[in-house]
Design a protein around this motif. Structure first.
Motif, mmCIF file in Angstrom:
data_model
loop_
_atom_site.group_PDB
_atom_site.id
_atom_site.type_symbol
_atom_site.label_atom_id
_atom_site.label_comp_id
_atom_site.label_asym_id
_atom_site.label_seq_id
_atom_site.Cartn_x
_atom_site.Cartn_y
_atom_site.Cartn_z
ATOM 1 N N ASN A 169 -49.916 60.026 57.233
ATOM 2 C CA ASN A 169 -48.853 60.604 56.510
ATOM 3 C C ASN A 169 -48.776 59.019 55.149
ATOM 4 O OD1 ASN A 169 -45.985 58.334 55.832
ATOM 5 N ND2 ASN A 169 -46.923 58.779 57.918
ATOM 6 N N GLU B 279 -42.171 64.237 55.346
ATOM 7 C CA GLU B 279 -43.661 63.453 57.028
ATOM 8 C C GLU B 279 -42.458 63.750 57.932
ATOM 9 O OE1 GLU B 279 -43.203 59.407 58.775
ATOM 10 O OE2 GLU B 279 -42.995 59.392 56.758
ATOM 11 N N THR C 86 -39.526 60.117 64.161
ATOM 12 C CA THR C 86 -40.570 60.017 62.914
ATOM 13 C C THR C 86 -39.755 58.349 62.412
ATOM 14 O OG1 THR C 86 -39.521 61.215 61.815
ATOM 15 C CG2 THR C 86 -41.922 62.005 61.775
ATOM 16 N N VAL D 34 -49.702 65.190 55.738
ATOM 17 C CA VAL D 34 -49.224 64.849 56.613
ATOM 18 C C VAL D 34 -50.603 65.308 58.086
ATOM 19 C CG1 VAL D 34 -48.620 64.780 59.512
ATOM 20 C CG2 VAL D 34 -47.408 64.908 57.523
ATOM 21 N N GLU E 138 -46.369 65.909 50.388
ATOM 22 C CA GLU E 138 -46.621 65.092 51.319
ATOM 23 C C GLU E 138 -47.694 65.541 52.310
ATOM 24 O OE1 GLU E 138 -45.232 61.924 53.699
ATOM 25 O OE2 GLU E 138 -44.557 62.119 51.865
ATOM 26 N N THR F 14 -43.833 66.021 60.692
ATOM 27 C CA THR F 14 -44.844 64.831 61.439
ATOM 28 C C THR F 14 -43.891 65.878 62.853
ATOM 29 O OG1 THR F 14 -45.494 63.471 60.529
ATOM 30 C CG2 THR F 14 -45.809 63.429 62.333
#
Length: 420
Positions: free
Chosen positions: A379, A231, A207, A285, A283, A235
């Motif tokens: 994100n 994130e 990431t 994503v 968050e 992710t």
């Protein structure tokens, strides 16, 4: 991570894109390393083929009871030569990988020129700044007078850039997180996902947080990392995966604590909750196809904006310029909320499209009719709880120093209308 084939075919365009970020022009350096590595790889393959052929001859000699000592000597020499060539090839590959890993993402063409946040492009503004019959205070003064925001005790047990919240303010922050999760899952179709907050190096690298931002993150004694943002684990759930195209887009949301060392932040936002070592964040994503990613970027940003609109907090959207766009992003929308106590706009969300930059690092792909392709990853903060709490406190303060609870949060607060 960048596609080496693109750099081979478009070295001048690659350098033009890097120049937009003010980055060193490195296409020639990359191509020189790539050329050396490819030559060594070719030599390695030739030596392997030669060793294999001679080994077959040795086998024939032994079956025919013929002498093979001279051939065995050749194989021994080839083995040494091969080991040297393989080691050199690994070294060149590592150099190439390292330089590629430290180069930022290429920017979308629509990203405006500019060197700093002063050059970011205004897009729109929502809401009306509140008017007060008194001079509004900043959140830290309000919180300390309420006896529900304690920086001294936090410093005693953890040091600077920490806070202890109590009573109504602690409940208000919890309510903000619950409200955000409900909004994103029920109205925008994000799947609530509870993820680890300790991750391995692979997740951080994939990431784009390593190696670039190692000094800004906290590492444990066993080599794992405290996440700087949700994130990372959200992710990274798709690292190494091949997703069916009809399953895209994937949308995930999670509420996690986040940890940042704030390296280089000395003297910035020393007082208050704006810049903390530990904070909570909701968050967002999204994992999409390249064709979907622009629309998904707008959708994700609208989810964050909707939080602010439901809270009736004035905000504005900015398109970040070349010099202010983050390392992994191709394009970023920033949302800034109005803080009347500070008399300033402050960032409360960044929503970024990284395109296939992270996917290449993570090897995250989808199966299309044309074969395997890299996904696009996006994100955004939907939102940072601490900064949302600050914004509510400053916009909803009363002359007596109390905090009115936004209507949308009252059900999460057991009907409470005011924090006093």
């Amino acid at each position: 991570m960048h596609d080496i084939r693109f750099i081979r075919e478009n070295p001048q365009e690659f350098d033009r894109q890097l120049a937009r970020r003010g980055h060193e022009l490195v296409a020639d350096k990359i191509l020189a390393l790539d050329s050396t590595w490819r030559k060594l790889t070719s030599q390695t393959q030739e030596l392997q083929a030669k060793r294999k052929a001679i080994s077959k001859e040795i086998g024939l000699c032994k079956r025919n009871k013929e002498p093979s000592e001279h051939l065995e000597g050749e194989v021994a020499d080839l083995k040494k030569e091969l080991e040297i060539c393989e080691e050199k090839s690994k070294q060149e590959a590592a150099k190439l990988q390292d330089i590629l890993a430290r180069i930022p993402n290429l920017l979308a063409e629509e990203v405006p020129a500019g060197k700093s946040e002063a050059d970011n492009q205004f897009v729109h503004e929502w809401g009306t700044k509140p008017e007060f019959s008194f001079k509004p205070e900043q959140h830290f003064d309000l919180g300390e007078k309420l006896g529900q925001m304690d920086f001294q005790t936090a410093a005693k047990i953890s040091g600077a850039r920490f806070v202890v919240l109590k009573g109504g303010l602690a409940r208000l922050e919890r309510a903000l997180g619950q409200f955000m999760l409900d909004l994103h899952t029920q109205e925008f179709g994000f799947e609530e996902t509870n993820v680890p907050i300790l991750v391995n190096e692979s997740a951080m690298y994939g990431t784009d947080k390593l190696p670039k931002f190692s000094e800004e993150s906290f590492q444990t004694t066993d080599g794992r990392w405290l996440i700087p943002t949700g994130e990372v684990p959200l992710t990274a759930t798709q690292a190494g995966e091949v997703i069916a195209e009809d399953k895209l887009p994937l949308r995930m949301t999670g509420l996690t604590p986040c940890f940042r060392s704030e390296a280089g932040a000395a003297g910035k936002d020393v007082r208050g909750m704006i810049r903390q070592h530990q904070f909570s964040k909701c968050e967002l994503v999204a994992i999409t196809t390249p064709e979907q990613s622009e629309a998904e970027h707008e959708r994700l940003t609208r989810a964050a904006e909707t939080v602010l609109e439901r809270l009736e907090l004035p905000y504005r959207r900015l398109l970040l310029c070349e010099g202010d766009t983050g390392f992994g992003a191709a394009k970023t929308w920033d949302l800034e909320v109005w803080l009347p106590g500070a008399e300033a706009w402050r960032e409360i969300s960044s929503c970024s499209n990284t395109r296939d930059f992270q996917a290449r690092r993570m090897n995250a792909r989808y199966r299309s009719q044309d074969g395997l392709k890299f996904v696009h990853t996006l994100n955004g903060s939907g939102l940072a709880l601490g900064r949302a709490l600050v914004a509510v406190m400053e916009n909803y303060q009363t002359e007596e120093g109390h905090i009115r609870v936004p209507k949308v949060l009252q059900p999460y607060m057991g009907g409470m209308e005011i924090i006093s």
